[in-house]
Design a protein around this motif. Structure first.
Motif, short mmCIF file in Angstrom:
data_model
loop_
_atom_site.label_atom_id
_atom_site.label_comp_id
_atom_site.label_asym_id
_atom_site.label_seq_id
_atom_site.Cartn_x
_atom_site.Cartn_y
_atom_site.Cartn_z
N GLY A 126 -51.86 6.78 -87.43
CA GLY A 126 -52.57 7.22 -88.62
C GLY A 126 -53.47 8.31 -88.43
N TYR A 127 -53.56 8.87 -87.20
CA TYR A 127 -54.41 9.84 -86.99
C TYR A 127 -54.02 11.02 -86.16
N GLY A 128 -53.76 12.32 -86.49
CA GLY A 128 -53.06 13.15 -85.83
C GLY A 128 -53.85 13.84 -84.57
N SER A 129 -54.92 13.46 -84.53
CA SER A 129 -55.55 13.93 -83.22
C SER A 129 -55.73 12.86 -82.15
N ALA A 130 -54.87 11.69 -82.52
CA ALA A 130 -55.13 10.47 -81.57
C ALA A 130 -54.89 10.93 -79.93
N ASP A 131 -55.45 10.16 -79.14
CA ASP A 131 -55.35 10.38 -77.62
C ASP A 131 -54.15 9.62 -77.19
N LYS A 132 -53.56 10.00 -76.08
CA LYS A 132 -52.47 9.20 -75.47
C LYS A 132 -52.47 7.87 -75.39
N LYS A 133 -53.73 7.21 -75.07
CA LYS A 133 -53.98 5.80 -75.02
C LYS A 133 -53.81 5.22 -76.39
N GLN A 134 -54.27 5.78 -77.34
CA GLN A 134 -54.14 5.27 -78.84
C GLN A 134 -52.62 5.14 -79.19
N VAL A 135 -52.10 6.29 -78.88
CA VAL A 135 -50.70 6.39 -79.11
C VAL A 135 -49.79 5.28 -78.39
N ALA A 136 -50.10 4.83 -77.01
CA ALA A 136 -49.37 4.05 -76.33
C ALA A 136 -49.83 2.60 -76.79
N THR A 137 -51.15 2.40 -77.06
CA THR A 137 -51.52 0.89 -77.54
C THR A 137 -50.71 0.90 -78.85
N MET A 138 -50.47 1.64 -79.78
CA MET A 138 -49.64 1.36 -80.97
C MET A 138 -48.17 1.16 -80.70
N VAL A 139 -47.86 1.92 -79.92
CA VAL A 139 -46.25 1.73 -79.53
C VAL A 139 -46.06 0.27 -78.96
N THR A 140 -46.99 -0.10 -78.03
CA THR A 140 -46.91 -1.38 -77.49
C THR A 140 -46.92 -2.26 -78.56
N ARG A 141 -47.90 -2.41 -79.75
CA ARG A 141 -47.89 -3.25 -80.56
C ARG A 141 -46.66 -3.13 -81.58
N ILE A 142 -46.29 -1.88 -81.94
CA ILE A 142 -45.35 -1.93 -82.95
C ILE A 142 -43.78 -2.65 -82.26
N LEU A 143 -43.73 -2.42 -80.91
CA LEU A 143 -42.48 -3.00 -80.40
C LEU A 143 -42.70 -4.16 -79.63
N ARG A 144 -43.81 -4.74 -79.80
CA ARG A 144 -44.02 -6.15 -79.38
C ARG A 144 -43.70 -6.19 -77.70
N LEU A 145 -44.44 -5.14 -77.03
CA LEU A 145 -44.44 -5.10 -75.48
C LEU A 145 -45.34 -5.99 -75.02
N ALA A 146 -45.29 -6.44 -73.88
CA ALA A 146 -46.25 -7.00 -72.94
C ALA A 146 -47.45 -6.12 -72.36
N ALA A 147 -47.05 -4.89 -72.36
CA ALA A 147 -47.93 -3.96 -71.65
C ALA A 147 -47.46 -2.47 -72.14
N PRO A 148 -48.52 -1.64 -72.29
CA PRO A 148 -48.19 -0.20 -72.61
C PRO A 148 -47.14 0.46 -71.68
N PRO A 149 -46.01 1.33 -72.39
CA PRO A 149 -45.16 1.79 -71.67
C PRO A 149 -45.72 2.97 -70.50
N THR A 150 -45.21 2.99 -69.23
CA THR A 150 -45.85 4.15 -68.60
C THR A 150 -44.58 4.76 -67.80
N PRO A 151 -44.55 5.96 -67.42
CA PRO A 151 -45.90 6.93 -67.69
C PRO A 151 -45.93 7.23 -69.13
N ALA A 152 -47.01 8.11 -69.46
CA ALA A 152 -47.19 8.31 -70.84
C ALA A 152 -46.20 9.02 -71.50
#
Lengths: 192, 192
Positions: free
Chosen positions: A116-142
């Protein structure tokens, strides 16, 4: 029937690959993520061949119906942009060779779509990806998380244009998605 | 035995291809030149696929022993540089796939090698290519002449490193070549 989308975050040292299935109710499921790596000690042509072979293998193994590739800008990071552009050219030709439509999205568009925010940092993106895909942990690497975000962004844009958007959010993931979409609609950055 | 070199001047709208045979006595002979075109109306992925197929066809038809690709810089012409870089990535991977060594030369290096002057204009380059290859007229379009110049530059550099350079110039073409080489040695621009 689910739509399978493969996202590619092009790069010479690390090329992110993310594959998701998106159901008609917009629920997205992880299929695969990873990165194709090439050694900076190798000649650039050998490195590009490694990237090419990795992308071909992913397209052949996961047989996506759509491909999304991050749009590269010449303005950013002159030191690495040429390798990134070269890798993106290979990704685009590989998709076209298989008759696949390609979506091109800027990093800002992807961030806005996912967080929802065009200037989000990589961590915010990874957090949302984790939530949307119902993952146990953020995918790495970025780079892998970015490729998944790109695939989600693309699936969502395709979905937005072909299905009504008045659907009720039923799961936390769908809610997160719809919330992000609403914010994104208000503040979507201009296309390049 | 002659060395066959294929030069590629990467581009999205016009990608120049030039193939030459260079004899041990340095006499260069034209084998082929042409351009691969793609329509600016098409999607970028379709355009890159056309470029990819054209490069594959040239490599398979002419079976070069060495490939030279113009080095692309992000600083130049931001509007077209991304397409150029994407096409160059495809060219490099295609060469590597065939196990071919690739030479990377900047436009200045090519101009210095061919005309003795790193800031030569396209017409001067085409004129010298015409002379060196004993052609009846300058190759057109300029992208094809540039690809031939690149192939000549590369053959020459390979030759310089593996054969003695004390050879007497016997033909006008060889004389032009050696003259240009001498000037180029004095004023060769730094490598990127």
């Amino acid at each position: 029937m689910a739509l399978r989308v493969l996202g590619i975050d092009p790069g010479l040292t690390r090329c992110g690959i993310g594959v998701i299935d998106v159901a008609p109710n917009r629920e997205a499921t992880l299929v695969y993520y990873g990165v194709i790596r090439s050694s900076s000690d190798a000649e650039v042509e050998s490195r590009l061949l490694s990237i090419s072979e990795g992308i071909d293998a992913a397209l052949d193994q996961y047989v996506p119906q759509a491909v999304a590739v991050e749009r590269v800008f010449a303005q950013h990071n002159l030191r690495t942009v040429m390798g990134t552009a070269q890798a993106s050219g290979i990704a685009l030709a590989a998709a076209a060779k298989r008759g696949l439509r390609v979506g091109h999205h800027t990093p800002s568009e992807v961030k806005a779509a996912i967080t929802g925010y065009g200037s989000a940092d990589k961590k915010q993106v990874a957090t949302m990806v984790t939530r949307i895909l119902r993952l146990a942990a953020p995918p790495t690497p970025a780079d892998a998380a970015d490729a998944l975000a790109l695939a989600l962004c693309h699936a969502w844009r395709i979905g937005s244009s072909v299905t009504p958007t008045g659907m009720a959010a039923e799961t936390p993931a769908q809610r997160a998605w719809l919330d992000a979409e609403r914010v994104s609609r208000r503040g979507r950055p201009p296309r390049a």
